[in-house]
Scaffold this motif. Structure first.
Motif, mmCIF file in Angstrom:
data_model
loop_
_atom_site.group_PDB
_atom_site.id
_atom_site.type_symbol
_atom_site.label_atom_id
_atom_site.label_comp_id
_atom_site.label_asym_id
_atom_site.label_seq_id
_atom_site.Cartn_x
_atom_site.Cartn_y
_atom_site.Cartn_z
ATOM 1 N N ASP A 152 3.894 -1.443 -5.971
ATOM 2 C CA ASP A 152 2.863 -0.999 -4.867
ATOM 3 C C ASP A 152 2.922 -2.180 -3.914
ATOM 4 N N THR A 197 -3.625 -4.778 -12.051
ATOM 5 C CA THR A 197 -2.970 -5.138 -10.896
ATOM 6 C C THR A 197 -3.970 -5.236 -9.875
ATOM 7 N N SER A 227 -2.679 -5.297 1.975
ATOM 8 C CA SER A 227 -3.160 -4.603 0.887
ATOM 9 C C SER A 227 -4.411 -5.700 0.049
ATOM 10 N N GLY A 260 -0.060 -8.750 -7.849
ATOM 11 C CA GLY A 260 -0.728 -7.414 -7.719
ATOM 12 C C GLY A 260 0.372 -6.372 -7.240
ATOM 13 N N GLU A 261 1.368 -6.537 -7.327
ATOM 14 C CA GLU A 261 2.177 -5.556 -6.853
ATOM 15 C C GLU A 261 2.841 -4.660 -8.103
ATOM 16 N N LYS A 311 3.658 3.154 -2.574
ATOM 17 C CA LYS A 311 4.445 2.912 -4.128
ATOM 18 C C LYS A 311 5.934 3.349 -3.702
ATOM 19 N N THR A 354 6.531 12.163 4.011
ATOM 20 C CA THR A 354 6.344 11.072 3.194
ATOM 21 C C THR A 354 4.778 11.580 2.216
ATOM 22 N N ASP A 355 4.196 12.404 2.775
ATOM 23 C CA ASP A 355 3.114 12.882 2.041
ATOM 24 C C ASP A 355 3.183 14.440 1.334
ATOM 25 N N GLN A 389 -5.496 -8.861 -10.345
ATOM 26 C CA GLN A 389 -4.695 -9.974 -9.815
ATOM 27 C C GLN A 389 -4.553 -10.122 -8.268
ATOM 28 N N ARG A 390 -4.770 -8.943 -7.487
ATOM 29 C CA ARG A 390 -4.528 -8.862 -6.298
ATOM 30 C C ARG A 390 -5.686 -9.335 -5.645
ATOM 31 N N ASP A 436 3.288 -3.746 0.455
ATOM 32 C CA ASP A 436 2.787 -3.615 1.583
ATOM 33 C C ASP A 436 3.703 -2.804 2.734
ATOM 34 N N MET A 463 0.736 -1.161 -0.050
ATOM 35 C CA MET A 463 -0.095 -0.008 0.036
ATOM 36 C C MET A 463 0.959 1.344 -0.006
ATOM 37 N N THR A 511 2.859 10.557 -0.887
ATOM 38 C CA THR A 511 1.504 10.387 -0.905
ATOM 39 C C THR A 511 0.401 11.225 -0.543
#
Lengths: 135, 390
Positions: A92, B137, B109, A48-49, A3, B360-361, B140-141, A94, A1, A128
Motif C-alpha cells: 500500500d 501496518t 499516506s 507501513g507499506e 494498493k 481504476t475503481d 508502523q506508519r 503513495d 494510498m 478501489t
C-alpha cells in the motif's frame, strides 16, 4: 494510498537476466535469496507499506461447477500451464512510481553467483472504491 | 462514555502538551494513555472539567515516561526554551497540530494517518480498517510519522495548502470501512475553519458539504454508481447544500479565489439545478476556465471538456478533448460519452468497453461495462464483439 499486487512467477513471465534455475544455485545462494526477500518484507513493514504476502505451492487444481446436486469437477494440475504464480505480496504505497521502485528492488534479489536475478515481477493495481469527487 | 467528546478534546490536549515542550511522539503516547485512563475512570467518576482532567493526566503520563529517561535534561532544556504554559487560545494549539500532522516531510499516506490519529482522535485500529490495511501496518506508519515530525519546531504555522490537501485526501477516500472518512474529513475541516480565517479553508468545507449532500443519491441500492444526471434530486440533503452554498458565497465575497472555492462553485451549480437539464453549464465552463488558470491540471481540462460538451454540444466537447493527451485517466470514458451524445453508437460502445478495462475503481468499471452492454444490445448483433475491452 493505493494498493498493488506484486506477482512473482514460476513460469509465464519473461526470462530473468540472470536466468539460472534455482536448483542449480548453491545452498548459500538460495539462503541469501530468501533472506533478501524476508528483509524486503520486513523493511516494508517498518515503512507501513506492507499489507500481506504469501508464497504459493507451484501447482494448483482447477475446479468447476458440474450442475445441481453433483460434486464440483476438478482437473489438473496441468504441467503444461504456461503461467504459474510462485508468490505474491500486497503493498500500500503513495504512488505508482513508489510501487515500481519497490518492484524493482525486489527484482534485484540475489541469484546464481550472488548477482541480482533481474527477474520480471508483475505489478497489478487493486481496483478501489470510487473517489467521492469525480465530476 | 462520550466518545465524540473524547475525540474532540484529543487535539487540544495534544497541542497543549506539545506547546509545553513535550516531544511530539512522546506527547502523542501520553495522550493515548490518558484517553485509556479516561475510558476506565470516567464512567464511575465523571470529571467536572474533562479537558483539564485529560491535560493533567496526559502531562503526568508524559512526565512518568520521561522522568527516568536520559532525555530528561533535553526535555528540561526544551521547556526552558518554550513559552511558559499560558492562556493561549485553544484553537491555536489545535491549529498548529493540523500543520504539524500535514508537514511536508511526511508522505501523503503518513500525513493522512497522523492527522486522523492526532487531530481526529481515531484509534489506530479504526484508521487501519478505514484504509483496509493491517493494524500493524498502520501502527508502523503512524509511529514513523510521529518520529519524522518529532524534530520539527512547533513555533510557526506551516502552509495551509498542505493541510487542505491532506483533508481533501481523507474526504476523497470514499465511504468504505466502519469509520465514515467523508464525515470525519468534514468534521476536521469544520474545526479548522473555526480556528483559521481563510477563504480556501471555507472553500474546501463548502466543497465537501456540497458533495456529501449528494451521497445518498450517488449509488443505487445494489451498490452501482448513479451518474449525476440520473440522480434522484429529492434525495439530496438540502440542508447541507444550503450550508455549503452560504459558506461558499461568504468565501467568494472576499475575492481571494483558489481551486477549492472554484471546485465548490461548480458543485454548487450542480446542486442548484432542480433538474439535470436545467444545469447552468455555461457558468460551469466559466468556472472550469478559472480552475484551469489556477491549477493548469490536465484532469481539470478533461472535466472542462465534459462541461463544454454539455454547454455547446458534443462536437465542441470532442474538439476540446482532442487537444488533450489520450492517456489521461478517464479520457476514454469521456470520449465514449461524447461520441454517444453525438450519435456514433458503435464507436461509443467500443470506447465504453475500452474505458471499462482502464477503470481504476470497481463501481466505475461496472458502470462503464453496463454502458457498453446497453449500446451493444441496442445495436443488436452488429459488429462489436462482446469482449472488446482487451
Amino acid at each position: 494510498m493505493a494498493k498493488y499486487l506484486l506477482l512473482k512467477h514460476y513460469r509465464g513471465a519473461p526470462a530473468a537476466v540472470n536466468d539460472v534455475p534455482m536448483t542449480q544455485w548453491t545452498p548459500q545462494e538460495i539462503s541469501d535469496h530468501v533472506q533478501y526477500m524476508n528483509d524486503f518484507a520486513a523493511r516494508l513493514e517498518k515503512t507501513g507499506e506492507f499489507v500481506d504476502g504469501q508464497a504459493l505451492a507451484p501447482e494448483g487444481t482447477f475446479v468447476r461447477y458440474d450442475g445441481e446436486g453433483r460434486p464440483p469437477v476438478t482437473d489438473g494440475p496441468f504441467a503444461e500451464t504456461k503461467d504459474l504464480i510462485a508468490g505474491w505480496m500486497v503493498i500500500d504505497v503513495d504512488s505508482y512510481e513508489r510501487a515500481v521502485e519497490l518492484a524493482g528492488e525486489l527484482s534485484a534479489a540475489p541469484g546464481a553467483g550472488g548477482r541480482p536475478i533481474h527477474e520480471w515481477l508483475e505489478l497489478r493495481p487493486f481496483l478501489t472504491a470510487p473517489p467521492t469527487i469525480t465530476e | 462514555m462520550d466518545e465524540a467528546l473524547l475525540r474532540s478534546l484529543t487535539p487540544h490536549v495534544l497541542g497543549i502538551l506539545v506547546r509545553r515542550g513535550a516531544d511530539f511522539a512522546a506527547a502523542e503516547d501520553a495522550v493515548q494513555d490518558a484517553l485509556v485512563d479516561a475510558v476506565r475512570v470516567w464512567p464511575a467518576d465523571p470529571p467536572r472539567d474533562p479537558k483539564g482532567w485529560l491535560v493533567t493526566a496526559a502531562w503526568r503520563r508524559f512526565l512518568d515516561a520521561t522522568r527516568a529517561d536520559t532525555a530528561r535534561r533535553r526535555r528540561e532544556d526544551l521547556v526552558e526554551d518554550e513559552p511558559a504554559p499560558g492562556p493561549a487560545a485553544a484553537a491555536d494549539d489545535t491549529l498548529r497540530l493540523y500543520f504539524l500532522c500535514a508537514h511536508p516531510s511526511l508522505t501523503p499516506s503518513s500525513a493522512v494517518a497522523l492527522t486522523l490519529r492526532a487531530v481526529g482522535g481515531l484509534t489506530t485500529r479504526q484508521i487501519a480498517r478505514a484504509y483496509l490495511v493491517p493494524e500493524a501496518t498502520m501502527a508502523q506508519r503512524i509511529s514513523r510519522a510521529k518520529r519524522t515530525v518529532s524534530g520539527v519546531r512547533f513555533d510557526r504555522p506551516g502552509d495551509v495548502a498542505t493541510v487542505l490537501r491532506v483533508l481533501y485526501l481523507v474526504f476523497n477516500e470514499g465511504y468504505s470501512g466502519d469509520v465514515d472518512l467523508a464525515a470525519e474529513a468534514i468534521r476536521l475541516t469544520r474545526q479548522l475553519a473555526a480556528a483559521i480565517d481563510h477563504p480556501e479553508v471555507a472553500g474546501l468545507l463548502a466543497l465537501m458539504l456540497l458533495h456529501h449532500a449528494r451521497r445518498a443519491a450517488r449509488t443505487a441500492p445494489d451498490g452501482s454508481l448513479v451518474p449525476l444526471a440520473a440522480q434522484d434530486r429529492g434525495r439530496w440533503d438540502t440542508d447541507a447544500i444550503a450550508e455549503g452554498v452560504a459558506i461558499l458565497q461568504a468565501a467568494l465575497a472576499r475575492d481571494r479565489l483558489g481551486e477549492f472555492q472554484a471546485q465548490a462553485a461548480i458543485a454548487a451549480l450542480h446542486a442548484d439545478a432542480p433538474r439535470a437539464e436545467e444545469t447552468d453549464w455555461v457558468q460551469i465552463v466559466e468556472w472550469y476556465d478559472e480552475l484551469v488558470r489556477l491549477t493548469g491540471s490536465p484532469v481539470v481540462r478533461l472535466n472542462r471538456a465534459v462541461a463544454v460538451g454539455e454547454a455547446d454540444g458534443p462536437r465542441a466537447g470532442l474538439a476540446a478533448l482532442a487537444a488533450l493527451d489520450d492517456s489521461l485517466p478517464r479520457h476514454t470514458a469521456v470520449a465514449a460519452y461524447l461520441h454517444e451524445r453525438d450519435g456514433d453508437l458503435p464507436r461509443a460502445a467500443l470506447l465504453y468497453a475500452r474505458a471499462a478495462g482502464q477503470a481504476t475503481d470497481t463501481a466505475e468499471r461496472d458502470h462503464l461495462t453496463r454502458q457498453a452492454a446497453r449500446l451493444n444490445s441496442l445495436r443488436g448483433q452488429g459488429g462489436t464483439p462482446p469482449h472488446s475491452s482487451r
